[in-house]
Design an enzyme around this catalytic site. Structure first.
Site, mmCIF file in Angstrom:
data_model
loop_
_atom_site.group_PDB
_atom_site.id
_atom_site.type_symbol
_atom_site.label_atom_id
_atom_site.label_comp_id
_atom_site.label_asym_id
_atom_site.label_seq_id
_atom_site.Cartn_x
_atom_site.Cartn_y
_atom_site.Cartn_z
ATOM 1 N N ARG A 22 41.129 41.727 28.172
ATOM 2 C CA ARG A 22 40.952 42.550 29.370
ATOM 3 C C ARG A 22 41.984 42.146 30.407
ATOM 4 N NH1 ARG A 22 40.540 46.206 32.604
ATOM 5 N NH2 ARG A 22 38.625 47.037 33.521
ATOM 6 N N SER A 70 34.897 38.062 30.137
ATOM 7 C CA SER A 70 35.392 37.099 31.120
ATOM 8 C C SER A 70 35.301 35.727 30.486
ATOM 9 C CB SER A 70 34.553 37.156 32.398
ATOM 10 O OG SER A 70 35.051 36.255 33.376
ATOM 11 N N CYS A 86 48.446 48.549 28.928
ATOM 12 C CA CYS A 86 49.523 49.529 28.729
ATOM 13 C C CYS A 86 49.772 50.341 29.988
ATOM 14 C CB CYS A 86 49.197 50.446 27.555
ATOM 15 S SG CYS A 86 47.646 51.357 27.700
ATOM 16 N N CYS A 107 50.330 45.176 24.006
ATOM 17 C CA CYS A 107 48.987 45.640 23.660
ATOM 18 C C CYS A 107 48.286 44.598 22.795
ATOM 19 C CB CYS A 107 49.042 46.974 22.930
ATOM 20 S SG CYS A 107 47.426 47.525 22.329
ATOM 21 N N CYS A 128 41.562 47.465 27.702
ATOM 22 C CA CYS A 128 42.027 46.376 28.565
ATOM 23 C C CYS A 128 42.875 46.872 29.725
ATOM 24 C CB CYS A 128 42.790 45.338 27.751
ATOM 25 S SG CYS A 128 44.435 45.866 27.198
ATOM 26 N N CYS A 181 41.767 50.790 20.596
ATOM 27 C CA CYS A 181 41.840 50.407 22.009
ATOM 28 C C CYS A 181 40.599 49.641 22.463
ATOM 29 C CB CYS A 181 42.026 51.661 22.864
ATOM 30 S SG CYS A 181 42.108 51.348 24.633
ATOM 31 N N THR A 211 33.988 36.832 39.531
ATOM 32 C CA THR A 211 32.644 37.396 39.414
ATOM 33 C C THR A 211 31.854 37.206 40.694
ATOM 34 O OG1 THR A 211 32.636 36.970 37.021
ATOM 35 C CG2 THR A 211 30.512 37.337 38.077
#
Length: 617
Positions: free
Chosen positions: A364, A115, A592, A561, A589, A586, A400
């Site tokens: 992310r 984050s 895709c 991606c 996140c 990968c 958050t």
């Protein structure tokens, strides 16, 4: 068979078995132009090619161990850990024996957490009123708050007036991975059983259809889908209530939405992709506590997005910087990663980075749908909390605090029902409807309602600038109480235009000092997966990437991606291309799964412990 869960904490039990779906029959074509070639099998995951139809699995022992708990929580992010902590706080206060088990797919707590992060401490202080005495890593209070609009060469400062959602007075700049690691320690001290390296892959159901719990997936499976000699079955965790706190676009939550029709009365969720780097900069340029946000260049006005630069006080001159692109963008040639790298060369950004060193990278997806996109949150046997259903305050650029509060409210609602002397349930799995009622009566609901129109106001002819005008006029006057609610455009996967209708984007070559290539960036994420396992990026139809995505949209998966997972490479024989999936790259996140215009990609969990290894991202 029942065994103590702690005895199963071995690599053999560090992943989850995914739900079976219909078998997809191999299509007939794999090239962009030719229809004479057979399609190579791209993904071999047993969700696509069921093992009960595979002779290689005959005679393999498929028995699973099972454990019982009062509450099982999937995901050790801010929401999941808040729920776990609050449950054990209440159990201690009321002298109740409550078994709470929390599973997390990352190798350790915080390793998959990414984050900005500029934290509104409201929910954190409610849960941990003595956080200062306990040494929580909130080291950087905001000292300076700036906002600006970027043109190609200039930065236009915009005043942040008191009361506007982007005001950061009283907030803290944090490394969220370190914060959730600290929260994990607090939860364990209260008696929560925390199991990192266990990836929840399957939802279990009672005979009446209510949720029974989850199962971890199996380990010891070859890339071609055959069992290894080390094959071990996953583990079942049963509970009266299962809390799903998977984060944005959870793969189990996707199944729950369909099973219980949880999105029947809300708009589709809309998302953004957030890319982040951590730098050590020249100490002379370091301004601990400074928070800087921008919109505008290099994105056009019809592409939602923006940037952040946060100066951290962590004992060294650290700078967290990132770039967010709304996944409702239309041009298939757009690359969020390369827009991020280009942004760093802006005259107002580059001088801060010159002479510094990049030490971390990650990405992310994040929820941007807000109030209009919140699904039904409860169902028999379980509920959704945090970024899984999507409680992010988009104009505030924060989720958050709302995620943590949702976890706390869920815990209080569950505890009341579990300990009620008049406990009654129409289903075997408890249906905790009180949670949704309590959330709607909380400050979370009021906060999200008040900013509900800001993100969709960017869909007009003026784009992002129209949204800023809307915020400056209507939010300033009505404070979110305007008597209308704007709508989003629909699913992000439906927004791409055909490549023939769009202009290709020419991106500058990275210089290796300010901007970088993709693979060297992924290397800084610490990402690693067991190579010899079925790819966890599965395709419903192996022909679609070439026959539809490449031919119509010029293969957008190779651009959206942020980890170089998808590549279109020439066929070894003949003309045309095939899709290559580099699953080991990968970073989890979920972009895709969200943005694929054919909705052909389905993200499922790999072996537990795999994925990025973020350190305080």
């Amino acid at each position: 068979m029942m065994v103590p869960l702690a005895k199963l904490a071995s690599p053999a039990y560090q992943c989850f078995h995914a739900l079976k779906i219909k078998k997809n029959y191999l299509p007939l074509c794999a090239t962009r132009w030719s229809s004479t070639c057979k399609v190579p099998r791209i993904t071999t995951h047993y969700t696509i090619y069921p093992r009960d139809q595979d002779k290689r699995w005959e005679g393999v022992n498929m028995e699973r161990f099972a454990e019982e708990a009062d509450v099982v929580i999937v995901g050790a992010g801010p929401a999941g850990l808040s729920a776990a902590t609050r449950l054990k706080q209440l159990a201690a206060q009321h002298e109740k024996d409550l078994r709470v088990c929390l599973v997390e797919k990352a190798a350790h707590i915080g390793a998959h957490t990414l984050s900005g992060a500029c934290l509104d401490p409201r929910a954190f202080e409610e849960l941990f009123p003595d956080w200062k005495e306990k040494g929580a890593p909130l080291n950087t209070p905001v000292t300076e708050d700036r906002f600006g609009i970027l043109t190609e060469k200039y930065r236009i400062p915009v005043p942040i007036l008191p009361g506007l959602p982007m005001n950061n007075h009283g907030n803290y700049v944090v490394r969220l991975g370190h914060l959730v690691s600290w929260m994990g320690e607090q939860a364990e001290a209260l008696g929560v059983e925390v199991y990192p390296g266990y990836a929840a892959a399957e939802i279990l159901f009672h005979e009446d259809g209510s949720v029974k719990g989850i199962a971890t997936n199996d380990v010891g499976i070859q890339k071609d889908g055959a069992p290894k000699t080390t094959f071990e079955r996953g583990l079942e965790l049963h509970a009266k209530v299962t809390i799903f706190a998977e984060g944005c676009h959870g793969h189990l939550a996707k199944q729950l939405y369909k099973k219980f029709d949880l999105r029947a009365n809300c708009e589709p969720q809309t998302y953004g992709i957030g890319l982040k780097e951590l730098w050590v900069i020249d100490e002379k340029k370091w301004k601990p506590g400074r928070v800087d946000h921008t919109v505008g260049w290099p994105l056009d006005r019809h592409t939602y997005g923006g940037s952040f630069l946060y100066h951290l006080n962590e004992g060294e001159p650290l700078l967290a910087l990132g770039f967010v692109v709304g996944l409702d963008y239309q041009n298939p040639y757009l690359s969020p990663f390369r827009e991020f790298q280009r942004w760093k060369h802006h005259p107002s950004i580059k001088p801060t980075l010159e002479g510094g060193k990049r030490i971390a990278y990650g990405a992310r997806a994040l929820n941007e749908g807000g109030f209009q996109s919140i699904p039904k949150l409860t169902f028999p046997g379980g509920l959704l909390i945090g970024c899984s259903p999507g409680f992010m305050n988009v104009p505030k650029i924060k989720g958050t605090h709302t995620a943590m509060k949702s976890g706390t409210l869920a815990a209080e609602s569950i505890f009341n029902q579990l300990t009620s002397e008049n406990l009654q349930s129409k289903t075997i799995g408890l249906h905790v409807t009180e949670y949704e009622d309590n959330l709607k009566n909380s400050w979370v609901w009021k906060e999200l309602y008040s900013v509900r129109n800001i993100r969709p106001s960017c869909h007009g002819i003026l784009g992002v600038y129209g949204g800023m005008i809307y915020t400056g006029i209507f939010y300033w006057i009505f404070r979110g109480m305007e008597p209308w609610t704007l709508k989003h455009k629909g699913s992000d996967s439906d927004q791409l235009k055909p490549a023939k209708d769009c202009t290709p984007i020419e991106y500058p070559k990275p210089d290796g000092q300010i901007s970088f290539d993709l693979l060297s960036s992924v290397a800084l994420s610490g990402t690693n997966h067991e190579h010899d396992q079925p790819a966890h990026l599965t395709l419903k139809d192996d022909s679609v990437p070439v026959n539809r995505n490449l031919s119509i949209y010029d293969g957008p998966e190779q651009r959206f991606c942020p980890a170089g997972v998808y590549e279109f490479v020439p066929l070894e024989q003949g003309d045309g291309f095939r899709l290559q999936i580099n699953a080991q790259n990968c970073v989890h996140c979920k972009t895709c799964d969200i943005k694929d215009p054919s909705q052909n990609i389905n993200w499922v969990v790999p072996e537990g412990g795999g994925g990025p290894a973020y350190n305080g991202m």
